[in-house]
Motif scaffolding. Structure first.
Motif, PDB file in Angstrom:
ATOM      1  N   PRO A  73       0.843  -1.194   0.000  1.00  0.00           N
ATOM      2  CA  PRO A  73       0.000   0.000   0.000  1.00  0.00           C
ATOM      3  C   PRO A  73       0.885   1.253   0.000  1.00  0.00           C
ATOM      4  O   PRO A  73       1.915   1.306   0.665  1.00  0.00           O
ATOM      5  CB  PRO A  73      -0.802  -0.112   1.297  1.00  0.00           C
ATOM      6  N   VAL A 104      -5.614  -3.011 -10.440  1.00  0.00           N
ATOM      7  CA  VAL A 104      -4.936  -2.149  -9.474  1.00  0.00           C
ATOM      8  C   VAL A 104      -5.032  -0.692  -9.946  1.00  0.00           C
ATOM      9  O   VAL A 104      -4.493  -0.336 -10.992  1.00  0.00           O
ATOM     10  CB  VAL A 104      -3.446  -2.540  -9.304  1.00  0.00           C
ATOM     11  N   LEU A 106      -3.935   2.989 -10.278  1.00  0.00           N
ATOM     12  CA  LEU A 106      -2.606   3.585 -10.164  1.00  0.00           C
ATOM     13  C   LEU A 106      -2.656   5.082 -10.397  1.00  0.00           C
ATOM     14  O   LEU A 106      -3.455   5.581 -11.178  1.00  0.00           O
ATOM     15  CB  LEU A 106      -1.656   2.952 -11.185  1.00  0.00           C
ATOM     16  N   ALA A 165       0.573   2.904  -6.131  1.00  0.00           N
ATOM     17  CA  ALA A 165      -0.666   2.250  -5.693  1.00  0.00           C
ATOM     18  C   ALA A 165      -1.269   3.072  -4.565  1.00  0.00           C
ATOM     19  O   ALA A 165      -0.569   3.823  -3.885  1.00  0.00           O
ATOM     20  CB  ALA A 165      -0.366   0.835  -5.217  1.00  0.00           C
ATOM     21  N   PRO A 169      -4.686  -1.136  -2.076  1.00  0.00           N
ATOM     22  CA  PRO A 169      -4.797  -1.778  -3.390  1.00  0.00           C
ATOM     23  C   PRO A 169      -5.349  -3.193  -3.248  1.00  0.00           C
ATOM     24  O   PRO A 169      -5.181  -3.831  -2.211  1.00  0.00           O
ATOM     25  CB  PRO A 169      -3.353  -1.805  -3.893  1.00  0.00           C
ATOM     26  N   SER A 174      -3.085  -7.383 -10.650  1.00  0.00           N
ATOM     27  CA  SER A 174      -2.039  -6.670 -11.386  1.00  0.00           C
ATOM     28  C   SER A 174      -2.681  -5.701 -12.379  1.00  0.00           C
ATOM     29  O   SER A 174      -3.866  -5.811 -12.701  1.00  0.00           O
ATOM     30  CB  SER A 174      -1.131  -7.655 -12.125  1.00  0.00           C
ATOM     31  N   SER A 175      -1.877  -4.776 -12.853  1.00  0.00           N
ATOM     32  CA  SER A 175      -2.290  -3.826 -13.887  1.00  0.00           C
ATOM     33  C   SER A 175      -1.115  -3.605 -14.820  1.00  0.00           C
ATOM     34  O   SER A 175       0.046  -3.718 -14.418  1.00  0.00           O
ATOM     35  CB  SER A 175      -2.718  -2.481 -13.283  1.00  0.00           C
TER      36      SER A 175
END
Length: 186
Positions: A73, A104, A106, A165, A169, A174-175
């Motif tokens: 985090p 996620v 961002l 993030a 999160p 994943s991203s």
């Protein structure tokens, strides 16, 4: 009898007059005018934007250094990217847009730095810096259109990208972020 032939001659003369005037009107459309213009020079150029590590820029580049596994985090990943004008004409360019795929969320910060060394993997960018963008990573544009950055032929600029993030999160997700740049001849 002479009156009869006189009418025919008058009618024939009137026909000739109509034909003459009709021909003159048609001929008037054939007139044209010409003008001589002094010569000029047309030059061509090459507009070519490259991205990647400074000195080794290419057309398509995967910025693998801008990634992290087990991002905590409020954690972030940071990496530099060189944008080079590999052509022979100056151009205006910008980060045209970003696409984020994955779960996620961002935040993106794009900072202009003087060299890749000023974009460490930990800590803030160093030296003389200019923040170009700070916000949601999805749909980012820097500078915002219609504004752009001027880059001379053969010159390059180094951008420092930071993906962060949030405080909470999603776990085990994943991203992926894709960056798209645009260059226009000045």
């Amino acid at each position: 009898m002479s009156t009869k032939y006189g009418r025919y001659w008058a009618l024939a003369a009137a026909s000739v007059v109509v034909v003459v005037f009709g021909s003159a009107q048609a001929t008037g459309a054939l007139w044209r005018e010409e003008n001589v213009v002094s010569g000029g020079t047309i030059n061509s150029g090459t507009l070519d934007i490259k991205v990647g590590p400074a000195g080794a820029e290419v057309n398509d580049y995967v910025l693998a250094a801008l990634g992290s596994t087990n991002l905590a985090p409020n954690g972030f990943s940071q990496a530099s990217l060189s944008i080079r004008n590999a052509g022979n004409v100056p151009f205006d360019y910008r980060l045209q847009g970003t696409t984020v795929t994955g779960a996620v969320p961002l935040t993106l910060t794009a900072t202009l730095v003087m060299s890749a060394a000023q974009c460490p993997t930990v800590g803030a960018p160093t030296g003389s810096t200019t923040v170009l963008y700070n916000g949601n990573a999805s749909g980012a544009q820097a500078p915002t259109a219609p504004a752009a950055r001027l880059l001379a032929a053969g010159a390059n600029e180094v951008w420092c990208f930071r993906l962060a993030a949030g405080a909470d999160p999603p776990q085990s997700q994943s991203s992926t972020v894709s960056f798209s740049f645009r260059a226009d001849q000045t």
